[in-house]
Write a protein that holds these residues in place. Structure first.
Motif, PDB file in Angstrom:
ATOM      1  N   ARG A 100      -0.424  -5.153   1.150  1.00 55.41           N
ATOM      2  CA  ARG A 100       0.977  -4.805   0.098  1.00 55.41           C
ATOM      3  C   ARG A 100       0.826  -5.978  -0.741  1.00 55.41           C
ATOM      4  N   PHE A 101       0.495  -7.118  -0.359  1.00 50.41           N
ATOM      5  CA  PHE A 101       0.489  -8.177  -1.626  1.00 50.41           C
ATOM      6  C   PHE A 101      -0.620  -7.828  -2.459  1.00 50.41           C
ATOM      7  N   ALA A 102      -1.799  -7.508  -2.410  1.00 51.26           N
ATOM      8  CA  ALA A 102      -2.807  -7.244  -3.440  1.00 51.26           C
ATOM      9  C   ALA A 102      -2.341  -6.178  -3.947  1.00 51.26           C
ATOM     10  N   ILE A 103      -1.598  -5.003  -3.331  1.00 55.96           N
ATOM     11  CA  ILE A 103      -1.379  -3.934  -4.250  1.00 55.96           C
ATOM     12  C   ILE A 103      -0.132  -4.551  -5.490  1.00 55.96           C
ATOM     13  N   THR A 104       0.614  -5.139  -4.820  1.00 54.91           N
ATOM     14  CA  THR A 104       1.729  -5.555  -5.717  1.00 54.91           C
ATOM     15  C   THR A 104       1.293  -6.531  -6.832  1.00 54.91           C
ATOM     16  N   LEU A 105       0.256  -7.293  -6.701  1.00 53.01           N
ATOM     17  CA  LEU A 105      -0.127  -8.006  -7.578  1.00 53.01           C
ATOM     18  C   LEU A 105      -0.780  -7.280  -8.696  1.00 53.01           C
ATOM     19  N   ALA A 106      -1.730  -6.338  -8.141  1.00 53.17           N
ATOM     20  CA  ALA A 106      -2.398  -5.472  -9.061  1.00 53.17           C
ATOM     21  C   ALA A 106      -1.342  -4.722  -9.904  1.00 53.17           C
ATOM     22  N   GLN A 107      -0.411  -4.260  -9.481  1.00 50.37           N
ATOM     23  CA  GLN A 107       0.605  -3.373 -10.147  1.00 50.37           C
ATOM     24  C   GLN A 107       1.077  -4.132 -11.099  1.00 50.37           C
ATOM     25  N   ALA A 108       1.397  -5.449 -11.002  1.00 50.35           N
ATOM     26  CA  ALA A 108       1.800  -6.480 -11.932  1.00 50.35           C
ATOM     27  C   ALA A 108       0.949  -6.795 -13.114  1.00 50.35           C
ATOM     28  N   GLY A 109      -0.542  -6.266 -12.985  1.00 51.25           N
ATOM     29  CA  GLY A 109      -1.394  -6.543 -13.863  1.00 51.25           C
ATOM     30  C   GLY A 109      -2.579  -7.509 -13.466  1.00 51.25           C
ATOM     31  N   ALA A 110      -2.721  -8.080 -12.630  1.00 48.84           N
ATOM     32  CA  ALA A 110      -3.642  -9.145 -12.018  1.00 48.84           C
ATOM     33  C   ALA A 110      -4.609  -8.597 -11.630  1.00 48.84           C
ATOM     34  N   LYS A 111      -5.914  -9.244 -11.923  1.00 43.86           N
ATOM     35  CA  LYS A 111      -7.209  -8.877 -11.304  1.00 43.86           C
ATOM     36  C   LYS A 111      -7.300  -9.248 -10.130  1.00 43.86           C
ATOM     37  N   VAL A 112      -7.570  -8.684  -8.923  1.00 43.59           N
ATOM     38  CA  VAL A 112      -7.364  -9.093  -7.648  1.00 43.59           C
ATOM     39  C   VAL A 112      -8.580  -8.979  -6.892  1.00 43.59           C
ATOM     40  N   ALA A 113      -8.879 -10.192  -6.303  1.00 43.98           N
ATOM     41  CA  ALA A 113     -10.161 -10.218  -5.306  1.00 43.98           C
ATOM     42  C   ALA A 113      -9.389 -10.080  -3.869  1.00 43.98           C
ATOM     43  N   VAL A 114     -10.011  -9.152  -3.122  1.00 46.06           N
ATOM     44  CA  VAL A 114      -9.329  -8.833  -1.630  1.00 46.06           C
ATOM     45  C   VAL A 114     -10.309  -9.174  -0.655  1.00 46.06           C
ATOM     46  N   ALA A 115      -9.896 -10.199   0.271  1.00 47.34           N
ATOM     47  CA  ALA A 115     -10.804 -10.673   1.161  1.00 47.34           C
ATOM     48  C   ALA A 115     -10.469 -10.513   2.616  1.00 47.34           C
ATOM     49  N   ALA A 116     -11.370 -10.313   3.382  1.00 48.18           N
ATOM     50  CA  ALA A 116     -11.089 -10.331   4.767  1.00 48.18           C
ATOM     51  C   ALA A 116     -12.233 -10.145   5.661  1.00 48.18           C
ATOM     52  N   ARG A 117     -12.471 -10.477   6.883  1.00 50.73           N
ATOM     53  CA  ARG A 117     -13.531 -10.377   7.753  1.00 50.73           C
ATOM     54  C   ARG A 117     -14.289  -9.025   7.653  1.00 50.73           C
ATOM     55  N   ARG A 118     -13.569  -7.995   7.904  1.00 50.18           N
ATOM     56  CA  ARG A 118     -14.259  -6.635   7.807  1.00 50.18           C
ATOM     57  C   ARG A 118     -14.274  -6.108   6.339  1.00 50.18           C
ATOM     58  N   VAL A 119     -15.023  -6.171   5.463  1.00 41.65           N
ATOM     59  CA  VAL A 119     -15.002  -5.802   4.012  1.00 41.65           C
ATOM     60  C   VAL A 119     -15.015  -4.510   4.077  1.00 41.65           C
ATOM     61  N   ASP A 120     -15.417  -3.605   5.115  1.00 41.11           N
ATOM     62  CA  ASP A 120     -15.596  -2.093   4.988  1.00 41.11           C
ATOM     63  C   ASP A 120     -14.037  -1.652   4.949  1.00 41.11           C
ATOM     64  N   ARG A 121     -13.023  -2.560   5.539  1.00 39.64           N
ATOM     65  CA  ARG A 121     -11.690  -2.116   5.610  1.00 39.64           C
ATOM     66  C   ARG A 121     -11.089  -2.031   4.219  1.00 39.64           C
ATOM     67  N   LEU A 122     -11.850  -2.791   3.209  1.00 44.42           N
ATOM     68  CA  LEU A 122     -11.147  -3.116   2.007  1.00 44.42           C
ATOM     69  C   LEU A 122     -11.482  -1.856   0.886  1.00 44.42           C
ATOM     70  N   ASP A 123     -12.492  -1.219   1.128  1.00 44.50           N
ATOM     71  CA  ASP A 123     -12.914  -0.157   0.326  1.00 44.50           C
ATOM     72  C   ASP A 123     -11.812   0.667  -0.154  1.00 44.50           C
ATOM     73  N   SER A 124     -10.922   1.141   0.893  1.00 38.89           N
ATOM     74  CA  SER A 124      -9.914   1.897   0.403  1.00 38.89           C
ATOM     75  C   SER A 124      -8.860   1.446  -0.407  1.00 38.89           C
ATOM     76  N   LEU A 125      -8.614   0.174  -0.041  1.00 38.98           N
ATOM     77  CA  LEU A 125      -7.653  -0.535  -1.002  1.00 38.98           C
ATOM     78  C   LEU A 125      -8.145  -0.954  -2.356  1.00 38.98           C
ATOM     79  N   VAL A 126      -9.407  -0.898  -2.416  1.00 37.71           N
ATOM     80  CA  VAL A 126      -9.756  -1.270  -3.899  1.00 37.71           C
ATOM     81  C   VAL A 126      -9.659   0.007  -4.501  1.00 37.71           C
ATOM     82  N   GLN A 127     -10.018   1.396  -3.860  1.00 34.69           N
ATOM     83  CA  GLN A 127      -9.834   2.423  -4.375  1.00 34.69           C
ATOM     84  C   GLN A 127      -8.452   2.974  -4.799  1.00 34.69           C
TER      85      GLN A 127
END
Length: 252
Positions: A22-49
């Motif tokens: 949610r934090f990543a989406i909120t920052l991106a909606q406010a205009g920020a470019k966002v690096a999303v990071a976690a142990r399992r990078v495969d779970r980040l693909d849907s967030l990036v999309q």
């Protein structure tokens, strides 16, 4: 001034699910470019999309906050891909529940290593990055009301979050001359996939009844505090904690 973060680059740890997502989406909606990071990078693909679908910019980076090399790597990749970071949300964390007198030392160490040592390393490397580039920025630590309020069966988690609140104050004082602000958000019980089953149980309903506002929170309740601390509107705020818990910690 406003919550507009256009042109700013941000990093969110523990972004694969729950509040981090949610934090990543909120920052991106406010205009920020966002690096999303976690142990399992495969779970980040849907967030990036999902962020791309509203024309936001996001990149996924694998991160283990307990590994110093991984922490340095995530800062390097974020800078290369997005430019100098202005915002870092220290969200990665874990909890292990059980009787304090039965807790294994390995379990204690795992929680402290992730929630406190990992947050410290992320803050340290982010500060070095900001100092080198000379532009300052905002570090936002995600703590918990369990860091200021006693509750059984989560001793390591409580200790780690209490330590993170104290660390927030110490770093804020030391890094203020560099233009780096360090603040913490202290959420109460926020409903996510991790605790949804508990909050629906009899014990969860009893807990909810003790919250003055009569409800548990939802991730969207943290949007305002996050954007305030990430934006220039909080330019004179550092070393503070914003408690978002429906009044839970205010009562005896």
């Amino acid at each position: 001034m406003s919550f507009d973060l256009s042109g700013k680059a941000a990093l969110v740890t523990g972004a694969s699910s729950g509040l981090g997502r949610r934090f990543a989406i909120t920052l991106a909606q406010a205009g920020a470019k966002v690096a999303v990071a976690a142990r399992r990078v495969d779970r980040l693909d849907s967030l990036v999309q999902e962020i791309a679908e509203f024309d936001g910019r996001a990149i996924a980076i694998q991160l283990d906050v307990t590994d110093p090399d991984s922490v340095r790597h995530v800062l390097d990749v974020a800078e290369t891909e997005l430019g100098g970071l202005s915002i870092m949300v220290n969200n990665a964390g874990m909890v292990l529940r059980g009787d304090a007198h039965e807790m294994a030392l390995a379990d204690w160490d795992a929680v402290i290593e992730t929630n406190l040592r990992g947050a410290w390393m992320m803050a340290q490397q982010t500060a070095r990055h900001m100092m080198r580039l000379g532009h300052g920025g905002s570090i936002i630590n995600i703590a918990s009301i369990l860091g200021i309020q006693g509750r059984p069966w989560v001793p390591a988690y409580s200790a780690s979050k209490g330590g993170l609140i104290s660390l927030t104050r110490a770093l804020a004082v030391e890094w203020a001359p560099h233009g780096i602000r360090v603040n913490a958000i202290v959420p109460g019980y926020i409903e996510t996939d991790i605790n949804r089953e508990f909050l629906a149980s009899a014990a969860g309903k009893t807990l909810k009844a003790r919250i003055p506002q009569g409800r548990t929170g939802v991730p969207e309740d943290l949007d305002g505090p996050l954007l305030l601390l990430a934006s220039d509107l909080s330019g004179f705020m550092t070393g503070t904690t914003l408690t978002v818990d429906g009044g839970h910690s205010a009562q005896l």
